[in-house]
Design a protein around this motif. Structure first.
Motif, PDB file in Angstrom:
ATOM      1  N   GLY A  30      -1.374 -64.430 -43.788  1.00 60.14           N
ATOM      2  CA  GLY A  30      -0.487 -65.581 -43.648  1.00 60.14           C
ATOM      3  C   GLY A  30      -0.419 -66.416 -44.918  1.00 60.14           C
ATOM      4  N   ILE A 104      -2.994 -59.727 -31.195  1.00 59.78           N
ATOM      5  CA  ILE A 104      -2.688 -59.810 -32.630  1.00 59.78           C
ATOM      6  C   ILE A 104      -3.498 -58.804 -33.439  1.00 59.78           C
ATOM      7  N   TYR A 107      -2.037 -55.144 -34.325  1.00 61.56           N
ATOM      8  CA  TYR A 107      -0.971 -54.967 -35.330  1.00 61.56           C
ATOM      9  C   TYR A 107      -1.382 -55.517 -36.687  1.00 61.56           C
ATOM     10  N   SER A 227      -1.377 -70.017 -40.124  1.00 62.78           N
ATOM     11  CA  SER A 227      -2.331 -70.031 -41.220  1.00 62.78           C
ATOM     12  C   SER A 227      -3.700 -70.577 -40.812  1.00 62.78           C
ATOM     13  N   SER A 229      -5.140 -70.397 -38.001  1.00 62.34           N
ATOM     14  CA  SER A 229      -5.730 -69.671 -36.858  1.00 62.34           C
ATOM     15  C   SER A 229      -5.884 -70.583 -35.639  1.00 62.34           C
TER      16      SER A 229
END
Ligand code: PFF
Length: 457
Positions: A30, A104, A107, A227, A229
């Motif tokens: 990110g 998440i 991927y 970004s 989290s």
């Protein structure tokens, strides 16, 4: 509140361990891949300014909330919500936070595999092949290759998780994060000293008011979630591993500084280099995913020491992606430990199986399964959309409601004040009471409108 169940809870050794693990989680793809192109697209300096304000207020509020709830309940999200009530909304609130990282990390590990493959090719010296137009598309179209790099990346993640919090997650973060900073500084110096790069530095840092729009705020807000989290169970989980004497406010400030510093360095690494290469064409910066895998290799191939720069850059990205993937997987493992009463090894193996099964669908979505399209998206893009645009805002809303309607702002203040003064309490209360839910609503509506083609982000 529920008593500790079967397994003894893991913990970080102290504030540094927690800060480096949380910063390791925050600093990821990110920062390095997404932040620079969003900043370029949404007005450079203006985007930065909006981002910074949001991060120090709204972002801060959510980080503090999740870590405080984690530490207060000593539970990952499902258990944390259940500590306050047994009815359906509590169960849903907990599970939505818990499921996001599980969706998440598969991927994310596929993209981690792409990064590892690029690093490997740079180490072999294939700098000019990587700069070919078709290299990236040819690579992701080859199922067996994407799958093997993805599995390699995932195995490292699982190995670290099995090793445990203090000796796995914390130790890896303590080694990788300092190296990451040094690499970031080197690549930035290399990039900004290229001929013609200064123009790019200006473009990135100086606000251009004509580029300011409603979407600047929406994009900055979405990026902030991604970004830091936030809203993916990680900070609940990490909060539950923090000892009661760790200064939560100071730790949060350090995480904010770390995450933003790396994002800004990434902007300074990528934007000036691409600017110098493209002769100042800002359109090249809006390339999204292809920026890192297609444009940047061209830039490296056309500059002195391109192979060394390529190795350093992709090593930096690999470390950033690994520490983030580890945190996502850790959050899932912690949920399995808490909810199923399993030991760490069994829970980690279950997480590993989930990563391989769900991730393979994303890995093969650009080749063997390329006929599959969900809402017009590839499998990988769909998981990214589902988690970031739909589930994460809902999860954050659940946290806000839990605090404002059930736990109470005072309890959160007490938790923070156990270990330090609560300096940003006024901002915290203002956002929690009024602004956070509005901001989250804006993100959710804008993201859905974007996918339906009603607005373009
Ligand atoms: N915060 C990390 C990053 O910026 O890459 C990790 C991350 C977690 C990214 C979850 C994206 C995401 F949806």
């Amino acid at each position: 509140m529920k008593k500790d169940t079967t397994v003894a809870r893991s913990s970080f050794s102290g504030r540094l361990g927690y800060v480096l693990a949380a910063a390791g989680s925050a600093v990821g793809l990110g920062n390095i891949w997404r932040f620079p192109y969003l900043a370029a697209k949404y007005g450079g300096g203006i985007f930065l300014l909006v981002y910074l304000i949001l991060m120090l207020t709204f972002g801060y509020t959510l980080i503090v909330s999740e870590t405080a709830l984690g530490r207060m309940t000593r539970r990952s999200p499902v258990g944390a919500f259940a500590s306050f009530g047994k009815k359906l909304p509590f169960r849903l609130g907990g599970w939505i936070n818990a499921i996001i990282p599980m969706l998440i990390v598969p991927y994310y590990s596929v993209i981690g595999g792409w990064v590892a493959k690029y690093l490997f090719e740079y180490i072999k010296g294939n700098t000019s092949s990587l700069a070919q137009d078709s290299y990236f598309t040819d690579f992701i179209s080859t199922g067996s290759s994407v799958e093997s790099w993805f599995i390699g990346f995932s195995l490292i993640v699982i190995l670290v998780i099995i090793t445990g919090v203090k000796y796995g997650v914390e130790r890896v973060s303590k080694i990788m994060m300092p190296i990451l900073i040094v690499l970031a500084i080197f690549v930035t110096i290399y990039s900004v000293t290229r001929p013609g790069a200064l123009e790019g530095v200006r473009y990135f840092l100086i606000p251009d008011l004509s580029h300011f729009s409603w979407m600047t705020i929406v994009a900055a807000m979405g990026q902030m979630f991604y970004s830091l989290s936030i809203a993916m169970g990680i900070l609940y989980t990490y909060g539950s591993y923090i000892k009661k004497d760790v200064d939560l406010e100071k730790a949060t400030a350090q995480i904010e500084v770390f995450d933003t510093a790396i994002a800004m360095l990434a902007g300074l690494m990528i934007i000036p280099a691409v600017f110098a290469f493209s002769g100042g064409d800002p359109d090249m910066l809006q390339a999204g995913p292809s920026l890192m895998f297609i444009t940047l290799p061209k830039v490296f191939a056309n500059m002195g020491f391109g192979t060394v720069a390529g190795i350093m850059f992709f090593l930096l990205v690999l470390f950033a992606a690994l520490t983030s993937a580890i945190s996502l997987a850790e959050s899932g493992v912690s949920t399995f430990e808490d909810q199923l009463g399993w030991d760490r090894t069994r829970a980690s193996i279950l997480m590993g199986v989930l990563i391989i099964v769900i991730g393979s669908a994303s890995a093969l979505g650009s080749n063997v399964l390329d006929f599959v399209s969900i809402l017009g998206m590839s499998i990988l893009d769909f998981f990214d959309f589902l988690t970031n645009s739909i589930l994460m805002p809902i999860a954050a809303l659940a946290t806000c409601l839990l605090i404002t309607q059930v736990v109470g702002l005072d309890k959160i203040a007490q938790e923070i004040e156990q270990s330090s003064a609560f300096k940003r309490k006024k901002i915290y209360n203002l956002f929690m009471k009024y602004l956070a839910s509005v901001c989250i609503g804006i993100i959710l509506v804008s993201s859905i409108a974007n996918v339906l083609g009603i607005i373009s982000m």
